[in-house]
Structure formats: structure tokens, C-alpha cells
Design an enzyme around this catalytic site. Structure first.
Site, mmCIF file in Angstrom:
data_model
loop_
_atom_site.group_PDB
_atom_site.id
_atom_site.type_symbol
_atom_site.label_atom_id
_atom_site.label_comp_id
_atom_site.label_asym_id
_atom_site.label_seq_id
_atom_site.Cartn_x
_atom_site.Cartn_y
_atom_site.Cartn_z
ATOM 1 N N LYS A 22 0.852 -1.198 0.000
ATOM 2 C CA LYS A 22 0.000 0.000 0.000
ATOM 3 C C LYS A 22 0.882 1.241 0.000
ATOM 4 O O LYS A 22 1.891 1.281 0.718
ATOM 5 C CB LYS A 22 -0.905 -0.048 1.244
ATOM 6 N N SER A 32 -9.682 1.563 3.023
ATOM 7 C CA SER A 32 -8.833 2.342 2.140
ATOM 8 C C SER A 32 -7.783 1.507 1.396
ATOM 9 O O SER A 32 -7.205 1.988 0.426
ATOM 10 C CB SER A 32 -8.113 3.426 2.931
ATOM 11 N N SER A 35 -9.877 -0.813 7.139
ATOM 12 C CA SER A 35 -9.272 -0.575 5.822
ATOM 13 C C SER A 35 -8.539 -1.760 5.199
ATOM 14 O O SER A 35 -8.167 -1.691 4.034
ATOM 15 C CB SER A 35 -8.311 0.611 5.891
#
Lengths: 456, 90
Positions: A78, A153, A177
Site C-alpha cells: 500500500k 482504504s 481498511s
């Protein structure tokens, strides 16, 4: 054999036996990326040259008898974890050109095992969101249905794993997330216990809630990655100085007699009927395998979202004060220092970031602190106690990960509160600091994955 | 919410349009958050974070730190070995 579909465990076995080479495996993943990434847009940065050079290097090392749990295996990370020399944007304009001068602890641990960084994945800006629509570099699409969101996210990481554009990935989870995108994309996502994994080098959002964890194709890979990334780190004062167990030792054991707590508050009005049915079917399956369902109560569940949005935004408003256009990040010039700060932040942050900074600053401001921030922290205590009480009766708690399958893009973007409520089943877990995993448990009639959350 | 005052505290310039939209959205968010007041929390200790740890110090030993050129490599504006900021004293 389609190499891009391999799990970590399968790739390791094939590499060790010499059936495939790291270069072949990496090339297969890039071929896959070339064919599906234009539709899915999971990556902010694809590290093609870097990855191919690392693959060649891994090939030589394997020939020389070197061993590493991830040697020759490509993972995505990420884009809110610092990677030395490789751009790390947090999907924000303010960090568009930020090249970290150091490596985060988690990626260093992956490096120590010989992993190949294949790319940095898209996220809601600064990890604030539930749909990966709030990215300065465009939205990510759900591989199961391109018109729906991948969740967020960590939507880029979940979509990349689900569409076989990497072998596995790392995400971060502040209120769901990792788990919610894993649920929306039909993969496995684990949020570890708070303090288990070092956050040194993770761009901070809400420091009392953030944890890094794996997003993988199966549970075995999740355990394998947990073995690698866990452990105390002197560079993160919130990392717990507790010995790391072998997470793979729990695999394949029977669950006879395991007490699975089912919170009555989680099967409420508003939950999608197909999600409810799928999760109940999974519970019946666990029961058939010998687990004992126990009804439990988490009475403060209905207050979790409200407490979370005070605590998370307050911490975010403080953490994001560092983006002032001085030491790193974009700057917009102004008439004086104050004007430079105000304009830099106005131009660099997206709408959701601004909204949360305002809410957090308000709840911490003089005269409102007790009514909001302190009150939310007290409610957090009640939520934590709910879990402590529940775990007296149950070994694990089983819930839906999300009240619905993936929703359509644009459906919630104009209504932040509606978007926040999508996290209702995952948020309490962060507030209590306990671990939670989302595993696939079925499909909706629209062929969208449904996730089962297991809380430990 | 006095949005202009809060935005100044946050060092965040908002356009008139943003002020208008955020006022409306944050109004409904705060209305939702006010449900916390249904709970009596008198005498309940606040939880800042869940670990029973505080005041974590490292050993007072010199360790290698970021070299100056690396620390400066991301600076939007610099002069020689310094970050450059607008003048703050006359």
C-alpha cells in the site's frame, strides 16, 4: 499452470523445487498487469525495472543455494508505507513527489526474506475512506464488477491480490481498511492486534488505531506473512515487546469445542439479506465442524462509529499538521509564513482530508475537548470492556465484515456519514485493539463476494 | 461550528464553497456524534490507546541518523544545507 495465480506457499514450493524461476514468475505477473491493470487501476506506481532487477538477482541467489521465505516472490505494498528510493504518495497531491529517504520496518522485514516489490497500491488519500474513490490519482475498480468499488482504504492492495497482479500484498487498517476491501474483493485480510506489527515508516493517520497487516489469497499466506512482519521494533514506541508465535502452527487444526460468539447487535436492521444469510450459513458450517455457537452481546456497538470519528479525526488533525510545505511535500507560496501554510494545505489535501482535519481540530479545540474527544475516549473504554466481557464467554467472535457487498462507485461520495456507516462492523475492533480477519464466505446474487469477520 | 475559526486553527484555507459544503456536512456528522451523550460516562476512565505501556524510552546512545543530503532531498525549497521558509521577523 498460470503462474500469476500462485499463492505465496505454492510459489515458494515451485521455486524451491526449481520448477519455476523468479524471472518467469515476475514476467508472468507483469503480463497479467499489462492485461488487467488498465481496467482495475490498483497501482499508483508499478516498479517494473526494480522488480525485474530483483528477480534476476533472486534467480542467482537461489542457484547459489540462498534461502529466504519470500525470495523471488512479488508482493504489492500500500502506498502509505515508506520504501527507500521509491515514491510513496499516500494517494495525495501533497506527497506526489515524495521519495522516502528510509525504509519502513515492515518492508525491510520483507526485504530481509528476499521479496520483490512489484508496486505501490492505490488507497483513499491518507487511508481516509472506505471505497478507494478518494485518491488524487483516480479510483480503483473492483475486479468482480468494475462499476463497484473495491472497498477501502486498502482497495488497491485488495484489488491487486484479487486480480492476481501480485502474489500477496500489505495493507493498513485504522477502522476496517484491510478487512472491508478484502471482503469486497473476495480475498483474506487480517488486522493484527494493536502493537503486533511495527508502524515505523507507515504514514500516520490515527496512531492509536493504525495497524499494518497482510492481504492474501488464502489464510496460510496470511499466517506466513504474519510470521515475517510481526515483532517488537525499538523504532516504534507503540510496538509490543511480546514474543511472536508461529502463526502457521494453528493451520489445519480442528475447531471442536471452540466457542464462537455471535453478537446479537451485529444482525440488525439495514444489513443486506444476502450477507446475513451467507454469514449465518458460514456459522452453521463452523457448527458442523464442531464449534459451539454462543450468543453474546456487545451493547455499545451502536456508539462505535460516533466514537471512532471523533478519535480518528482528532488524531489525524494532529498527525497531518506535519504537512506544512517545509521539510517535504508540495508547497504553495504565500504572502507570509501563515499564508504559505494555509495555501499549501488548501492545495495539497483533498476534500475528505480537509473535512476530517476540520472535525478533528474542532473536537480538540478549547471548550469542546471534554464534550467530544474525552467523551469519545470514555466510550472507547466501554467498547473495549464489551469485548473483554464477550471473550469470557467466547473464544472468537464471528460477524459479517461489512453490512453489504461492494457498493456502486459514486453511490456514497456525496454523503460522508453514509460512507462512514459502511464501517460499522469493523470499527469496534480497532477501538478495542483486538485482531480481526475477513475471509470469503459466499457470493451475492450479483456475483459479488461476501466476507466473514472473525475477531480474536 | 465556527468553520472559519477552526480552519485557521488547522492552518487550512477554505474557499467559500468549501465552507458552505463542510458546514452542512459536518453539521449532520456532529448531530450523529451527539448520540454519545445518551451514555452516562461519569467516572469512566478515557482510553487513549489500548496497550498498558507508557513513557517508552530508548537507551541514550548515539545511533547513525539520516545524512543531511537525504534529510533535505524532499524539501520543496532549500538553500545550501537549510530548509528555506518565508521571512517571519522584520
Amino acid at each position: 499452470m498460470e503462474l500469476h495465480t500462485l499463492s505465496i506457499h505454492e510459489a515458494r514450493t515451485a521455486l524451491d523445487k526449481g520448477e519455476i524461476s523468479p524471472v518467469e514468475l515476475t514476467n508472468a505477473l507483469f503480463k497479467r498487469i499489462d492485461s488487467v491493470e488498465p481496467k482495475i487501476k490498483a497501482y499508483v506506481t508499478i516498479a517494473r525495472e526494480h522488480a525485474l532487477a530483483r528477480a534476476t538477482d533472486a534467480e542467482g541467489r537461489i542457484k547459489n543455494g540462498d534461502r529466504g521465505l519470500l525470495l523471488g516472490i512479488s508482493l504489492a505494498v500500500k502506498d502509505n508505507m515508506c520504501t527507500d528510493g521509491i515514491r510513496t504518495t499516500c494517494s495525495s497531491k501533497i506527497l506526489e513527489n515524495f521519495i522516502p529517504p528510509y525504509e519502513s520496518t515492515v518492508t525491510q522485514k520483507l526485504k530481509d526474506q528476499g521479496f520483490i516489490l512489484i508496486g505501490k497500491t492505490n488507497l483513499d488519500e491518507f487511508a481516509m475512506g472506505s471505497s478507494t474513490e478518494n485518491s488524487a490519482f483516480g479510483r480503483t475498480h473492483n475486479p468482480w464488477d468494475l462499476e463497484t468499488v473495491p472497498g477501502g482504504s486498502s482497495g488497491g492492495s485488495a484489488a491487486a491480490v484479487a486480480s492476481d497482479m501480485c502474489i500477496a500484498a500489505l495493507g493498513s487498517d485504522t477502522g476496517g481498511s484491510i478487512r472491508q476491501p478484502a471482503s469486497f474483493c473476495g480475498v483474506v485480510g487480517l488486522k493484527p492486534t494493536y502493537g503486533r506489527v511495527s508502524r515505523y515508516g507507515l504514514v500516520a493517520f490515527a496512531s492509536s488505531l493504525d495497524q499494518i497487516g497482510p492481504i492474501t489469497k488464502n489464510v496460510r499466506d496470511s499466517a506466513m506473512l504474519m510470521n515475517i512482519i510481526s515483532g517488537h521494533d525499538p523504532d516504534d514506541s507503540t510496538s509490543a515487546p511480546i514474543a511472536v508465535p508461529d502463526f502457521t502452527s494453528g493451520l489445519g487444526r480442528d475447531i471442536k469445542g471452540m466457542r464462537i460468539g455471535i453478537p446479537s447487535e451485529y444482525f440488525i436492521e439495514g444489513i443486506d439479506k444476502e450477507v446475513e444469510e451467507s454469514v449465518k450459513q458460514a456459522i452453521r458450517k463452523l457448527e458442523a465442524l464442531g464449534a459451539v455457537p454462543v450468543e453474546i452481546s456487545l451493547p455499545h456497538t451502536g456508539y462505535a462509529v460516533a466514537a471512532y470519528y471523533i478519535i480518528a479525526t482528532s488524531e489525524a488533525s494532529s498527525n497531518l499538521a506535519r504537512y506544512d510545505g517545509v521539510k517535504y511535500g508540495a508547497r504553495t507560496e504565500g504572502n507570509d509564513l501563515l499564508d504559505m501554510y494555509m495555501k499549501t494545505r488548501a492545495k495539497g489535501f483533498g476534500a475528505e482530508i480537509k473535512r476530517r482535519i476540520i472535525l478533528g481540530t474542532y473536537s480538540l479545540s478549547s471548550g469542546y475537548y471534554d464534550a467530544y474527544y474525552k467523551k469519545a475516549q470514555q466510550v472507547r473504554t466501554l467498547i473495549k470492556q464489551d469485548f473483554e466481557n464477550a471473550f469470557k464467554k467466547a473464544d472468537v467472535i464471528v460477524t459479517p465484515t461489512s453490512p453489504t457487498p461492494a457498493f456502486r462507485s459514486g453511490e456514497k461520495t456525496d454523503d460522508p456519514l453514509h460512507m462512514y456507516l459502511a464501517d460499522i462492523f469493523t470499527i469496534s475492533v480497532n477501538l478495542a485493539g483486538v485482531p480481526g480477519i475477513s475471509i470469503p464466505c459466499g457470493f451475492s446474487s450479483g456475483n459479488l463476494p461476501i466476507g466473514l469477520q472473525i475477531i480474536g | 461550528m465556527e468553520i472559519e475559526r477552526v480552519a485557521l486553527l488547522a492552518r487550512l484555507e477554505l474557499s467559500m464553497e468549501e465552507q458552505e459544503i463542510f458546514s452542512r456536512q459536518l453539521g449532520s456528522i456532529i448531530e450523529y456524534i451527539d448520540k454519545l451523550n445518551e451514555l452516562n460516562t461519569a467516572g469512566i476512565e478515557p482510553t487513549a490507546h489500548v496497550l498498558p505501556m507508557k513513557n517508552i524510552f530508548r537507551e541514550d546512545k548515539i545511533r547513525p541518523s539520516l545524512p543531511r543530503d537525504k534529510a533535505l532531498q524532499n524539501a520543496p525549497v532549500k538553500t545550501d544545507d537549510f530548509y528555506r521558509v518565508p521571512k517571519i521577523i522584520e
